[in-house]
Scaffold this motif. Structure first.
Motif, PDB file in Angstrom:
ATOM      1  N   MET A 288       0.824  -1.208   0.000  1.00 16.08           N
ATOM      2  CA  MET A 288       0.000   0.000   0.000  1.00 16.08           C
ATOM      3  C   MET A 288       0.858   1.257   0.000  1.00 16.08           C
ATOM      4  O   MET A 288       1.896   1.317   0.663  1.00 16.08           O
ATOM      5  CB  MET A 288      -0.922   0.017   1.224  1.00 16.08           C
ATOM      6  CG  MET A 288      -1.933  -1.121   1.269  1.00 16.08           C
ATOM      7  SD  MET A 288      -3.043  -1.183  -0.151  1.00 16.08           S
ATOM      8  CE  MET A 288      -4.002   0.308   0.096  1.00 16.08           C
ATOM      9  N   SER A 289       0.418   2.239  -0.765  1.00 17.27           N
ATOM     10  CA  SER A 289       1.119   3.518  -0.840  1.00 17.27           C
ATOM     11  C   SER A 289       0.420   4.549   0.041  1.00 17.27           C
ATOM     12  O   SER A 289      -0.604   4.252   0.676  1.00 17.27           O
ATOM     13  CB  SER A 289       1.162   4.018  -2.282  1.00 17.27           C
ATOM     14  OG  SER A 289       1.831   3.092  -3.113  1.00 17.27           O
ATOM     15  N   LYS A 290       0.941   5.753   0.027  1.00 15.31           N
ATOM     16  CA  LYS A 290       0.366   6.822   0.839  1.00 15.31           C
ATOM     17  C   LYS A 290      -1.042   7.166   0.378  1.00 15.31           C
ATOM     18  O   LYS A 290      -1.947   7.392   1.178  1.00 15.31           O
ATOM     19  CB  LYS A 290       1.261   8.060   0.788  1.00 15.31           C
ATOM     20  CG  LYS A 290       0.774   9.212   1.664  1.00 15.31           C
ATOM     21  CD  LYS A 290       1.730  10.391   1.592  1.00 15.31           C
ATOM     22  CE  LYS A 290       1.231  11.536   2.473  1.00 15.31           C
ATOM     23  NZ  LYS A 290       2.144  12.703   2.418  1.00 15.31           N
ATOM     24  N   ASN A 291      -1.225   7.224  -0.934  1.00 10.10           N
ATOM     25  CA  ASN A 291      -2.546   7.572  -1.470  1.00 10.10           C
ATOM     26  C   ASN A 291      -2.722   6.951  -2.855  1.00 10.10           C
ATOM     27  O   ASN A 291      -1.822   6.286  -3.373  1.00 10.10           O
ATOM     28  CB  ASN A 291      -2.722   9.092  -1.528  1.00 10.10           C
ATOM     29  CG  ASN A 291      -1.553   9.783  -2.222  1.00 10.10           C
ATOM     30  OD1 ASN A 291      -1.083   9.320  -3.270  1.00 10.10           O
ATOM     31  ND2 ASN A 291      -1.053  10.853  -1.643  1.00 10.10           N
ATOM     32  N   LEU A 292      -3.871   7.185  -3.442  1.00  9.44           N
ATOM     33  CA  LEU A 292      -4.196   6.585  -4.734  1.00  9.44           C
ATOM     34  C   LEU A 292      -3.280   7.108  -5.843  1.00  9.44           C
ATOM     35  O   LEU A 292      -2.957   6.375  -6.784  1.00  9.44           O
ATOM     36  CB  LEU A 292      -5.664   6.872  -5.078  1.00  9.44           C
ATOM     37  CG  LEU A 292      -6.222   6.246  -6.353  1.00  9.44           C
ATOM     38  CD1 LEU A 292      -6.069   4.728  -6.328  1.00  9.44           C
ATOM     39  CD2 LEU A 292      -7.691   6.629  -6.534  1.00  9.44           C
ATOM     40  N   LYS A 293      -2.851   8.338  -5.734  1.00 10.18           N
ATOM     41  CA  LYS A 293      -1.994   8.936  -6.769  1.00 10.18           C
ATOM     42  C   LYS A 293      -0.665   8.199  -6.887  1.00 10.18           C
ATOM     43  O   LYS A 293      -0.113   8.038  -7.984  1.00 10.18           O
ATOM     44  CB  LYS A 293      -1.747  10.420  -6.460  1.00 10.18           C
ATOM     45  CG  LYS A 293      -1.003  11.157  -7.553  1.00 10.18           C
ATOM     46  CD  LYS A 293      -0.919  12.636  -7.266  1.00 10.18           C
ATOM     47  CE  LYS A 293      -0.197  13.385  -8.373  1.00 10.18           C
ATOM     48  NZ  LYS A 293      -0.858  13.244  -9.683  1.00 10.18           N
ATOM     49  N   THR A 294      -0.143   7.729  -5.763  1.00 15.29           N
ATOM     50  CA  THR A 294       1.149   7.031  -5.770  1.00 15.29           C
ATOM     51  C   THR A 294       0.990   5.504  -5.776  1.00 15.29           C
ATOM     52  O   THR A 294       1.981   4.794  -5.795  1.00 15.29           O
ATOM     53  CB  THR A 294       1.984   7.443  -4.545  1.00 15.29           C
ATOM     54  OG1 THR A 294       1.242   7.135  -3.347  1.00 15.29           O
ATOM     55  CG2 THR A 294       2.295   8.927  -4.573  1.00 15.29           C
ATOM     56  N   ALA A 295      -0.258   5.045  -5.753  1.00 17.18           N
ATOM     57  CA  ALA A 295      -0.515   3.601  -5.707  1.00 17.18           C
ATOM     58  C   ALA A 295      -0.136   2.926  -7.017  1.00 17.18           C
ATOM     59  O   ALA A 295      -0.226   3.523  -8.090  1.00 17.18           O
ATOM     60  CB  ALA A 295      -1.988   3.350  -5.398  1.00 17.18           C
ATOM     61  N   LYS A 296       0.272   1.667  -6.918  1.00 19.56           N
ATOM     62  CA  LYS A 296       0.565   0.878  -8.100  1.00 19.56           C
ATOM     63  C   LYS A 296      -0.152  -0.466  -8.017  1.00 19.56           C
ATOM     64  O   LYS A 296      -0.361  -1.008  -6.935  1.00 19.56           O
ATOM     65  CB  LYS A 296       2.076   0.670  -8.253  1.00 19.56           C
ATOM     66  CG  LYS A 296       2.813   1.958  -8.618  1.00 19.56           C
ATOM     67  CD  LYS A 296       4.255   1.689  -8.975  1.00 19.56           C
ATOM     68  CE  LYS A 296       4.943   2.971  -9.435  1.00 19.56           C
ATOM     69  NZ  LYS A 296       6.354   2.738  -9.827  1.00 19.56           N
ATOM     70  N   PHE A 297      -0.520  -0.983  -9.195  1.00 16.96           N
ATOM     71  CA  PHE A 297      -1.287  -2.213  -9.256  1.00 16.96           C
ATOM     72  C   PHE A 297      -0.623  -3.192 -10.224  1.00 16.96           C
ATOM     73  O   PHE A 297       0.013  -2.797 -11.195  1.00 16.96           O
ATOM     74  CB  PHE A 297      -2.716  -1.922  -9.702  1.00 16.96           C
ATOM     75  CG  PHE A 297      -3.460  -1.005  -8.755  1.00 16.96           C
ATOM     76  CD1 PHE A 297      -4.142  -1.519  -7.670  1.00 16.96           C
ATOM     77  CD2 PHE A 297      -3.450   0.373  -8.961  1.00 16.96           C
ATOM     78  CE1 PHE A 297      -4.821  -0.678  -6.798  1.00 16.96           C
ATOM     79  CE2 PHE A 297      -4.120   1.223  -8.089  1.00 16.96           C
ATOM     80  CZ  PHE A 297      -4.807   0.694  -7.005  1.00 16.96           C
ATOM     81  N   ALA A 298      -0.812  -4.493  -9.929  1.00 11.49           N
ATOM     82  CA  ALA A 298      -0.141  -5.537 -10.705  1.00 11.49           C
ATOM     83  C   ALA A 298      -1.023  -6.131 -11.796  1.00 11.49           C
ATOM     84  O   ALA A 298      -0.551  -6.940 -12.600  1.00 11.49           O
ATOM     85  CB  ALA A 298       0.314  -6.659  -9.780  1.00 11.49           C
ATOM     86  N   GLY A 299      -2.293  -5.734 -11.826  1.00 13.06           N
ATOM     87  CA  GLY A 299      -3.181  -6.274 -12.840  1.00 13.06           C
ATOM     88  C   GLY A 299      -4.566  -5.687 -12.727  1.00 13.06           C
ATOM     89  O   GLY A 299      -4.866  -4.936 -11.788  1.00 13.06           O
ATOM     90  N   VAL A 300      -5.411  -6.018 -13.666  1.00 14.68           N
ATOM     91  CA  VAL A 300      -6.807  -5.554 -13.663  1.00 14.68           C
ATOM     92  C   VAL A 300      -7.706  -6.671 -14.178  1.00 14.68           C
ATOM     93  O   VAL A 300      -7.244  -7.596 -14.853  1.00 14.68           O
ATOM     94  CB  VAL A 300      -7.016  -4.297 -14.547  1.00 14.68           C
ATOM     95  CG1 VAL A 300      -6.340  -3.076 -13.957  1.00 14.68           C
ATOM     96  CG2 VAL A 300      -6.553  -4.562 -15.981  1.00 14.68           C
ATOM     97  N   ILE A 301      -8.974  -6.567 -13.846  1.00 17.25           N
ATOM     98  CA  ILE A 301     -10.000  -7.367 -14.514  1.00 17.25           C
ATOM     99  C   ILE A 301     -10.780  -6.409 -15.387  1.00 17.25           C
ATOM    100  O   ILE A 301     -11.241  -5.358 -14.924  1.00 17.25           O
ATOM    101  CB  ILE A 301     -10.932  -8.062 -13.512  1.00 17.25           C
ATOM    102  CG1 ILE A 301     -10.192  -9.188 -12.786  1.00 17.25           C
ATOM    103  CG2 ILE A 301     -12.162  -8.640 -14.234  1.00 17.25           C
ATOM    104  CD1 ILE A 301     -11.026  -9.914 -11.758  1.00 17.25           C
TER     105      ILE A 301
END
Length: 337
Positions: A288-301
């Protein structure tokens, strides 16, 4: 003589009256005390059941936020089977490009001490072909196909590990999206595992506009967890259901509260869940990052028309694709994309 006899009869009658009165008073007292005790016990059981019901509903909300990849809870309701037993149920569905597809309900039966039983959430996983390590997952109840993600770190760790006995042989990453070209006039969902983690803004720009982003997968921090270890326990966030693929920032949730939503809500839920020594929750918390702006994700549906989904395997960011539910397009309902 007669006077003595009458006197004795009077005394005996008075004794009987006193005895009956004592019995009546004692009986009434027993009923009152017994009723009070019963009421107190019944009331205490009611209080304990109410607390347990609230606890289970809160856990439902945490689970719905943490681990519901493109699975939406449409309702929650209680049913009482016994004085000390209740069941919490949740009706669920999937959003397939605007089509609502039924998904098996989730339920938990509990008593004053905790959970008695719960519906199984882990999918059945099989080999697609005994000669290969490709796998396929299906829902235990509906037998619908479940979309799978792959741990890129695990795959790379296995390839570079000198002592390969330390890791189980990985499942071969699938590329199923391209097979949907053989299924015309239909909608489907596809889990895309990225070659690396991307930011929220990057994902929204790089995913084709003719498919709908339904879910953002946080990924797996550990390189010791393979696909089969985490199937059914993915951590991430469902996007808005209007086709825009948006997430919200949300707000941090204090312990005891039920209103989990958005990225900050996910952080709070994982923090509280990891306090129960849940390995998957702890793994997610590390990413988890500080907020959504700095968040990263490994995949999507993503969901959409099969001809649009079939193109996803050719994207440069695609490490693997895995198909989930498919449904025919009906002439009376247009998809969102």
């Amino acid at each position: 003589m007669n006077d003595n006899v009458n006197f004795e009869k009077i005394i005996k009658a008075e004794k009987r009256k006193k005895l009956f009165k004592a019995i009546a008073v004692s009986g009434a007292a027993t009923v009152i005390i017994g009723g009070s005790v019963f009421y107190a016990i019944y009331n205490q059981l009611g209080i304990q059941m109410a607390k347990q019901a609230s606890k289970q509903q809160r856990q439902f909300n945490i689970d719905d936020l943490i681990s519901s990849p493109n699975i939406i809870s449409t309702s929650q309701y209680f049913s009482t089977t016994k004085t000390t037993q209740g069941t919490l149920k949740s009706d669920r569905e999937k959003n397939i490009d605007g089509y609502r597809v039924a998904y098996p309900e989730k339920n938990v039966t509990f008593n004053t001490h905790g959970i008695e039983s719960a519906s199984a959430q882990t999918p059945n996983i099989y080999n697609k072909n005994p000669a290969t390590k490709e796998i396929i997952a299906t829902n235990r109840q509906s037998q619908q196909k479940e979309p799978l993600f792959f741990n890129v770190k695990y795959e790379h760790a296995y390839q570079s590990e000198k002592d390969k006995k330390k890791l189980l042989a990985p499942s071969i990453p699938t590329h199923e999206a391209k097979t949907l070209s053989q299924l015309p006039n239909a909608l489907g969902e596809v889990a895309i595992t990225f070659d690396k983690r991307y930011s929220y803004d990057d994902i929204r720009q790089m995913i084709p506009k003719d498919v709908m982003i339904n879910y953002y997968w946080l990924g797996i921090h550990s390189d010791k967890l393979d696909t089969m270890s985490v199937a059914g326990s993915y951590i991430g966030l469902n996007a808005s259901d209007d086709g825009t693929g948006k997430l919200t920032e949300g707000a941090e949730v204090k312990a005891g509260k039920n209103d989990f939503s958005g990225y900050q809500g996910l952080k709070s839920a994982l923090k509280q869940q990891s306090g129960q020594r849940t390995d998957i929750a702890k793994d997610g918390q590390r990413q988890m990052s500080k907020n959504l702006k700095t968040a990263k994700f490994a995949g999507v549906i993503v969901t959409g028309r099969t001809q649009n989904l079939a193109k996803l395997d050719s994207q440069k960011y695609t490490f693997a694709t895995n198909v989930g539910v498919t449904t025919p397009i009906m002439p009376y309902q247009a998809p969102l994309k």
